[in-house]
Write a protein that holds these residues in place. Structure first.
Motif, PDB file in Angstrom:
ATOM      1  N   GLN A 296       3.469   6.873   9.556  1.00  0.00           N
ATOM      2  CA  GLN A 296       2.297   6.550  10.374  1.00  0.00           C
ATOM      3  C   GLN A 296       2.031   5.047  10.361  1.00  0.00           C
ATOM      4  O   GLN A 296       1.676   4.457  11.385  1.00  0.00           O
ATOM      5  N   LEU A 297       2.210   4.402   9.215  1.00  0.00           N
ATOM      6  CA  LEU A 297       1.981   2.971   9.076  1.00  0.00           C
ATOM      7  C   LEU A 297       3.212   2.156   9.467  1.00  0.00           C
ATOM      8  O   LEU A 297       3.137   0.929   9.509  1.00  0.00           O
ATOM      9  N   ASP A 298       4.323   2.830   9.733  1.00  0.00           N
ATOM     10  CA  ASP A 298       5.584   2.172  10.062  1.00  0.00           C
ATOM     11  C   ASP A 298       5.952   1.160   8.976  1.00  0.00           C
ATOM     12  O   ASP A 298       6.282   0.008   9.245  1.00  0.00           O
ATOM     13  N   SER A 299       5.880   1.621   7.719  1.00  0.00           N
ATOM     14  CA  SER A 299       6.125   0.727   6.584  1.00  0.00           C
ATOM     15  C   SER A 299       6.773   1.499   5.442  1.00  0.00           C
ATOM     16  O   SER A 299       6.212   2.486   4.956  1.00  0.00           O
ATOM     17  N   GLN A 300       7.961   1.054   5.024  1.00  0.00           N
ATOM     18  CA  GLN A 300       8.644   1.592   3.843  1.00  0.00           C
ATOM     19  C   GLN A 300       8.932   3.090   3.936  1.00  0.00           C
ATOM     20  O   GLN A 300       9.037   3.766   2.907  1.00  0.00           O
TER      21      GLN A 300
ATOM     22  N   PRO B 161      -7.546   3.132  11.696  1.00  0.00           N
ATOM     23  CA  PRO B 161      -6.364   3.939  11.370  1.00  0.00           C
ATOM     24  C   PRO B 161      -6.719   5.287  10.771  1.00  0.00           C
ATOM     25  O   PRO B 161      -6.020   6.277  10.989  1.00  0.00           O
ATOM     26  N   LEU B 162      -7.808   5.337   9.982  1.00  0.00           N
ATOM     27  CA  LEU B 162      -8.228   6.600   9.389  1.00  0.00           C
ATOM     28  C   LEU B 162      -8.714   7.571  10.447  1.00  0.00           C
ATOM     29  O   LEU B 162      -8.431   8.763  10.400  1.00  0.00           O
ATOM     30  N   LEU B 163      -9.467   7.045  11.424  1.00  0.00           N
ATOM     31  CA  LEU B 163     -10.021   7.905  12.461  1.00  0.00           C
ATOM     32  C   LEU B 163      -8.938   8.469  13.372  1.00  0.00           C
ATOM     33  O   LEU B 163      -9.104   9.544  13.940  1.00  0.00           O
ATOM     34  N   LEU B 164      -7.837   7.729  13.518  1.00  0.00           N
ATOM     35  CA  LEU B 164      -6.777   8.151  14.431  1.00  0.00           C
ATOM     36  C   LEU B 164      -5.658   8.920  13.730  1.00  0.00           C
ATOM     37  O   LEU B 164      -4.795   9.484  14.396  1.00  0.00           O
ATOM     38  N   ASN B 165      -5.669   8.938  12.395  1.00  0.00           N
ATOM     39  CA  ASN B 165      -4.587   9.577  11.663  1.00  0.00           C
ATOM     40  C   ASN B 165      -4.794  11.085  11.586  1.00  0.00           C
ATOM     41  O   ASN B 165      -5.831  11.544  11.083  1.00  0.00           O
TER      42      ASN B 165
ATOM     43  N   ALA C  39       0.829  -1.210   0.000  1.00  0.00           N
ATOM     44  CA  ALA C  39       0.000   0.000   0.000  1.00  0.00           C
ATOM     45  C   ALA C  39       0.862   1.259   0.000  1.00  0.00           C
ATOM     46  O   ALA C  39       0.590   2.209  -0.742  1.00  0.00           O
ATOM     47  N   THR C  40       1.901   1.278   0.830  1.00  0.00           N
ATOM     48  CA  THR C  40       2.735   2.479   0.901  1.00  0.00           C
ATOM     49  C   THR C  40       3.566   2.663  -0.364  1.00  0.00           C
ATOM     50  O   THR C  40       3.767   3.790  -0.821  1.00  0.00           O
TER      51      THR C  40
END
Length: 300
Positions: free
Chosen positions: A269-273, A157-161, A95-96
């Protein structure tokens, strides 16, 4: 003004951050507090104030929006499926990286180039098109990155971002016709001013931690998708729908802009890539001096 002259300030700020961290002027361990201030406060305030002031009454025609958003969405999904089905990467990584190949730095790079090449009327068209640009791509990214396919696993994740919250809340208030006091809006504008320079400076400093050389291969192919493949898809689709020449020029140059720094924020935020996207932001920005010149030659 040449594309290089437009892009140079962005590259200069990134390099300033990198050099500051490299020579120890700003210790790496002190960056966390600065990151929190920029990523969780300044950037959301910038997005919120931009959305609440967006002119939604002048949204672009359906064919124009379709010519921009459909190729972007299809390119995103193609990248995601290629990485997920073909390379068997984790969902969050797919996704990222898909975001890294499709999210455009329209405001900082695309808009100045369009104004320079096509004039103010074309520049006004940009804001009519990009109203839902971040919201669509961020929603797709958080949805497809979710480990749990239950609704709560996608929505949480959307609500907390803070980025998504700021865009959504600004859009809701705009649609509702709520006008904040001018004094408050002026204060928000001051708080938003450090957002983009600060994010670019931190990005440069963070490259010292990530080691850009180790991520050069991934950044190069993502930059190729972002700067060449995506705008080519947008251009061909716009030609197929027989859009007016100026509309074809505007949406192609928008999609040909380098990767926006907000994609790097989402990756963190996703801790990815995050390292790959950080390198892609820098590399695509530098390469866009060449590729944008090529698109300008073709279109204008």
């Amino acid at each position: 003004m040449s594309p290089f002259e437009i892009l140079f300030p962005l590259i200069f700020i990134v390099l300033s951050g990198y050099i500051s961290a490299k020579v120890g002027f700003i210790p790496i361990k002190q960056l966390d507090g600065l990151r929190t201030f920029i990523f969780n406060l300044c950037i959301p305030v910038l997005l919120f104030s931009s959305m609440i002031q967006a002119n939604l009454s002048n949204l672009a025609a359906g064919s124009l929006l379709l010519s921009f958003y459909l190729p972007v969405a299809l390119t995103y999904l193609a990248l995601y499926l290629l990485l997920f089905r073909g390379r068997k990467f984790p969902k969050a990584d797919c996704a990222t990286k898909a975001l890294g190949g499709t999210y455009s730095n329209t405001v900082l790079v695309g808009l100045p180039v369009i104004l320079m090449a096509l004039g103010k009327q074309a520049g006004a068209m940009v804001f009519m098109i990009i109203t839902f640009h971040s919201l669509m791509l961020f929603f797709m990214t958080f949805s497809l990155a979710a480990k749990n396919q239950a609704l709560i696993g996608i929505v949480k994740p959307l609500l907390l971002n803070p980025i998504v919250i700021s865009i959504t809340s600004g859009l809701v208030l705009n649609i509702a016709g709520v006008e904040l006091p001018s004094l408050l809006m002026e204060s928000l504008s001051w708080l938003a001013k450090p957002a983009i320079p600060g994010a670019l400076f931190i990005l440069g400093a963070s490259l010292l931690q990530y080691g850009i050389k180790g991520h050069l291969k991934g950044a190069l192919w993502l930059s190729s998708v972002k700067l060449v493949l995506l705008p080519a898809c947008v251009y061909l689709f716009a030609i197929y729908l027989e859009l007016p020449t100026q509309q074809v020029q505007v949406i192609t140059l928008m999609s040909a802009s380098p990767l926006g720094v907000n994609a790097y924020l989402v990756a963190r935020q996703l801790d990815s890539q995050a390292a790959t996207l950080a390198a892609t932001v820098v590399l695509s920005t530098m390469l866009s001096v060449v590729t944008l010149s090529g698109w300008l030659f073709l279109l204008v």
